[in-house]
Design a protein around this motif. Sequence first.
Motif, short mmCIF file in Angstrom:
data_model
loop_
_atom_site.label_atom_id
_atom_site.label_comp_id
_atom_site.label_asym_id
_atom_site.label_seq_id
_atom_site.Cartn_x
_atom_site.Cartn_y
_atom_site.Cartn_z
N LYS A 292 54.50 37.55 29.75
CA LYS A 292 53.71 37.91 30.61
C LYS A 292 52.61 39.19 29.81
O LYS A 292 51.67 38.98 31.02
N LYS A 293 52.50 39.95 29.23
CA LYS A 293 51.31 40.08 29.14
C LYS A 293 50.34 39.86 28.95
O LYS A 293 48.93 39.87 29.11
N ILE A 294 50.24 38.32 28.36
CA ILE A 294 49.04 37.45 27.74
C ILE A 294 48.57 37.09 28.28
O ILE A 294 47.64 36.90 28.78
N PHE B 292 44.92 25.35 39.45
CA PHE B 292 45.24 25.78 38.96
C PHE B 292 45.62 25.66 37.98
O PHE B 292 45.31 24.37 37.65
N ILE B 293 45.24 26.05 35.58
CA ILE B 293 46.74 25.33 35.03
C ILE B 293 47.89 25.26 34.90
O ILE B 293 47.93 26.46 35.15
N ILE B 294 49.43 24.82 34.93
CA ILE B 294 50.38 25.08 34.89
C ILE B 294 50.95 24.32 33.21
O ILE B 294 50.62 23.10 33.24
N ILE B 295 52.05 25.37 32.68
CA ILE B 295 52.64 25.15 31.81
C ILE B 295 53.86 25.12 32.03
O ILE B 295 54.44 25.94 32.52
N SER C 43 66.11 27.08 31.94
CA SER C 43 65.76 27.62 32.59
C SER C 43 64.12 27.04 32.32
O SER C 43 64.06 26.25 31.45
N ILE C 44 63.81 27.18 33.07
CA ILE C 44 62.27 27.20 33.34
C ILE C 44 61.05 28.16 33.63
O ILE C 44 61.64 28.95 34.56
N PHE C 45 60.79 28.26 32.37
CA PHE C 45 59.37 29.34 32.05
C PHE C 45 57.44 28.30 32.69
O PHE C 45 57.89 27.76 32.18
N THR C 46 57.13 29.11 33.92
CA THR C 46 55.67 28.12 34.48
C THR C 46 54.79 29.52 33.98
O THR C 46 54.68 30.50 34.90
N LEU C 47 53.76 28.81 33.52
CA LEU C 47 52.65 29.86 33.48
C LEU C 47 51.45 28.47 34.30
O LEU C 47 51.30 27.94 34.39
N ILE D 187 52.87 34.49 35.66
CA ILE D 187 54.81 33.82 34.42
C ILE D 187 55.89 33.42 35.40
O ILE D 187 55.88 35.37 35.88
N ARG D 188 56.53 32.93 35.70
CA ARG D 188 57.76 33.11 36.30
C ARG D 188 58.81 31.90 35.88
O ARG D 188 58.53 30.94 35.14
N LEU D 189 59.65 32.78 35.99
CA LEU D 189 61.03 32.67 35.31
C LEU D 189 61.97 31.82 36.68
O LEU D 189 62.06 31.83 38.03
N ALA D 190 63.08 30.40 36.30
CA ALA D 190 63.37 29.70 37.49
C ALA D 190 64.77 28.73 36.84
O ALA D 190 65.23 28.64 35.93
N ASP D 191 65.63 28.75 37.63
CA ASP D 191 66.14 27.83 37.44
C ASP D 191 66.32 26.35 36.64
O ASP D 191 66.04 25.59 37.80
N ASN D 192 66.88 26.02 35.89
CA ASN D 192 66.66 24.72 35.36
C ASN D 192 68.22 24.10 35.92
O ASN D 192 68.89 24.09 35.08
N LEU D 193 68.24 23.30 37.50
CA LEU D 193 69.21 22.76 37.25
C LEU D 193 69.73 21.32 36.16
O LEU D 193 68.72 20.72 36.22
N PRO D 194 70.80 20.99 36.28
CA PRO D 194 72.49 22.23 36.26
C PRO D 194 72.44 23.40 35.67
O PRO D 194 73.03 24.15 36.39
N THR D 195 71.42 23.34 34.62
CA THR D 195 71.96 23.89 33.88
C THR D 195 70.77 24.60 32.69
O THR D 195 69.96 23.23 32.63
#
Length: 327
Positions: free
Chosen positions: A298-300, A252-255, A318-322, A308-316
């Motif tokens: 998400k559409k693109i 994979f290519i990951i962003i 967000s992390i968006f992963t393509l 595309i995934r959304l996760a929590d960026n601890l301690p506060t």
Amino acid sequence: MPHRFLPKQKLALLTTIYWFMLSYIIAALLFWYIRLQQQNEQMANYKLLELVADDPAYLQKVERINLESQRKNIQYRGEGLTFLGIIIIGAIFVFRAVRRQFRVSQQQQNFMMAITHELKTPIAVAKLNLETLQKHRLDEQKQQKLIHMTLQETNRLNTLTNNILISSQLDGGGYKLVKEEFNLSLIIEKLLVDFQQRFPERIFQWTIAPDIDFRGDPLLVQIMISNLIENAVKYSPRNEPISLALYSDDRFIIIDVKDLGPGIPDAEKSKVFQRFYRIGNEEVRRTKGTGLGLYLCKKIAEDHHGTIRLADNLPTGSIFTLKFHHS
């Protein structure tokens, strides 16, 4: 009464009327089922009374009448349950469809409110800045500051119009996806440099693996990544960094785009990618936006066979992963 409660009141009223009508239909069905059962029993009793007691076939006729009555009872019960099932399934389908339509209508109304504000604000700021430059003799530093602010607002308008046009074209099938090979690393670096110039007060950090080639539509990919960075800029505190990482493995290519904002509740994580959806109330919201940015991301991504995934960026935050397969 505040205007923002009217759609909810209307939905509550229609829901109450809907469930009342459904209850009435089910009650009517139950009433006719009981009446048919009673009628069947009465007919069986009339037939039994007509029988002659000393008839040699008396017992066989009684048994035949009782069996026929039982068959009719089973028939009525089966038909009643079938109609009840059809009514309930249809009612659930209609109820969900109506609620979905109300949500879409509310989201479109929110979009119109947001787009009106988003268009008026940069136009007003740019007009004021240009009028100031025209009417007053300012020193070089003040002129450059006003020009910079005007360019920022122009970029906002450009991003807004691009999102609206691309969203409409992608949904309507009017956009022809271009597939070509390009250097993703260079495009992302250029985007980040542009964001640094647009937001000199913000902290941008990035780790970009060199010479990662990607096959896809360069314009759409730029819009997708720009929207993610723009989203992080909106919700991150000014003194906190916004991080971007580009890397790849065997598959994979990951962003990754990370921010240290307030984060997104778990219940909202899947909804933020819906078209026009925005967290909170549109009339009291201070954050800029139209609810198209993450939807377009998400559409693109999906049009390029990615996720595309959304996760929590601890301690506060967000992390968006393509994530995309190697071309």
